[in-house]
Write an enzyme that holds these catalytic residues in place. Sequence first.
Site, PDB file in Angstrom:
ATOM      1  CD  GLU A  25      -2.849   1.199   2.433  1.00  0.00           C
ATOM      2  OE1 GLU A  25      -2.882   0.240   3.216  1.00  0.00           O
ATOM      3  OE2 GLU A  25      -3.665   2.140   2.451  1.00  0.00           O
ATOM      4  CG  ASN A 170      -9.373  -1.075   1.849  1.00  0.00           C
ATOM      5  OD1 ASN A 170      -9.010  -2.237   2.033  1.00  0.00           O
ATOM      6  ND2 ASN A 170      -9.190  -0.127   2.765  1.00  0.00           N
ATOM      7  CD  GLU A 171     -10.183  -2.056   6.465  1.00  0.00           C
ATOM      8  OE1 GLU A 171     -10.065  -0.909   6.944  1.00  0.00           O
ATOM      9  OE2 GLU A 171      -9.561  -3.025   6.905  1.00  0.00           O
ATOM     10  CE1 TYR A 242      -3.463  -5.950   9.415  1.00  0.00           C
ATOM     11  CE2 TYR A 242      -5.632  -4.937   9.354  1.00  0.00           C
ATOM     12  CZ  TYR A 242      -4.424  -5.232   8.734  1.00  0.00           C
ATOM     13  OH  TYR A 242      -4.194  -4.816   7.443  1.00  0.00           O
ATOM     14  CD  GLU A 290      -6.083  -4.426   4.710  1.00  0.00           C
ATOM     15  OE1 GLU A 290      -5.928  -4.057   5.883  1.00  0.00           O
ATOM     16  OE2 GLU A 290      -6.517  -3.690   3.808  1.00  0.00           O
TER      17      GLU A 290
END
Length: 500
Positions: A25, A170-171, A242, A290
């Site tokens: 990124e 994204n998200e 995460y 991710e």
Amino acid sequence: MTTITLHPDFRVGPVDRRVFGSFVEHLGRCVYTGVYEPGHETADEHGFRRDVADLTRELGVTMLRYPGGNFVSNYTWEDAVGPVEDRKPFLDLAWRTVEPNLVGTDEFLQYCEREGIEPMMAVNLGTRGIDAAIGLLEYCNGEAGTKWADMRIANGREEPYGVKLWCLGNEMDGPWQIGHKDAHEYGKLAAATGRAMRQVDPSIELVACGSSSMMMDTFGEWERTVLSYCYDVVDHISMHAYYEEMDGDRDSFLASGTAMSTFIERVAASADAIGAQKRSDKRISISFDEWNVWYLFSRFVGETNLPVQKDAPRIIEDVYSALDAVVVGDMIVSLLSHADRVAVGCLAQLVNVIAPIMTEPDGPAWKQTTFHPFATAARLAQGEALQVKVDSATMSTKKHGDVPTVTAAATVDPETGALALFVTNRTAEEQTVTLRHPGATARIEGGSAVLADHVGPREGKEAAEAYGMVDALPVSHGDGAITLRLAPESWTAFHGTLAS
Ligand code: AHR
């Protein structure tokens, strides 16, 4: 006593090699002074660091997602193609950083091509939409004779790149996302964009945004709503997760792989529920694009607290410990155990930003602790994932309830019979495991392990490189079973053979 039972005929499914992907990124020093640093002593003629590319190869990365992440949601790709001297810097609002636009679509895709890595591109559905997405797709994959394909050719690239994998934003469920949308707004936009993109290139695979984590308030409902619009258009739904050790809760952290499995199973169930409602034979797979250990809550200041910076600032450069490496290994166990569902995985990110590879500008590149389990699994996990039956004691954790003390995943290469067995011991004691293989012949030839040795984060090249894999504890072969020993708080990769 823990037992693990395997048989070559009981399989989960083929391991999609794209599960060993990573992520580049435009964030902090992932691109600039990470993969790309013209003037570095190892830089190639294109300005990419050879030392980083060599470590990426050793890591075994099969695929790279680009250009974001949150970054993509305010990105104008057209500003980063064509002559570099004509490109203007812009203020990336996601990471509050001045992006110089020196690396763009062509530089990235040609880098992937040179390195033999499959690219995965994301389109901006935050500040932009269908028009920018189909333009970018045509730029990448179109044949000569139309505006954007001709622009690519004018920029020096005759052959279409043939990019197969595309993320629709994204998200988009995250309020922090530039251009954040609710599930209905996003679902409609993703479906319309996906349909238009397929008209440009019907051969592509599309990923709809799932939830940014299982902790999002909208989790579940988001997947249901988005897929009710997109089910027929997309191939995959994304997942991001995460994990970190918080408040000294080591046991919950060690159980992250189980939390990841629960998340996968819930997303799969949500997708299947829509499929059932639609009476569809199609099955949506998962792009876990991710995943990693990230000290998000305990170390990161938050995007909106970042000052505006330029020149590749140091943002989220987490330094990893040995325990983090064990947890990364355990997350790989989770991904492989769901090989029938997880088609794509991206360890986020590749360099400097929560990464297995670190660099110093004008200086060395090195491996973090988390490099080792990923590289080992990427090398050994070939062929088909097996159904692994683990019977072990459980341990209770604050965050994830009762979890197994031992987890395992295995692969077998149907051509060669090569077996890989990955086993995590989440307890502070050595464990003895009986590996049963009824009706099959098995042999373990050796193994290597990462140990959580209670030493904290390994800062800098010297400390990080003092950490590596160690030999697995000795294995003994008996009549119809093999005895394995697992070091305390460890992740072990065994290799051998398994045949009917
Ligand atoms: O990987 C870092 C960031 O984490 C990504 O930009 C975003 O998608 C996620 O929140």
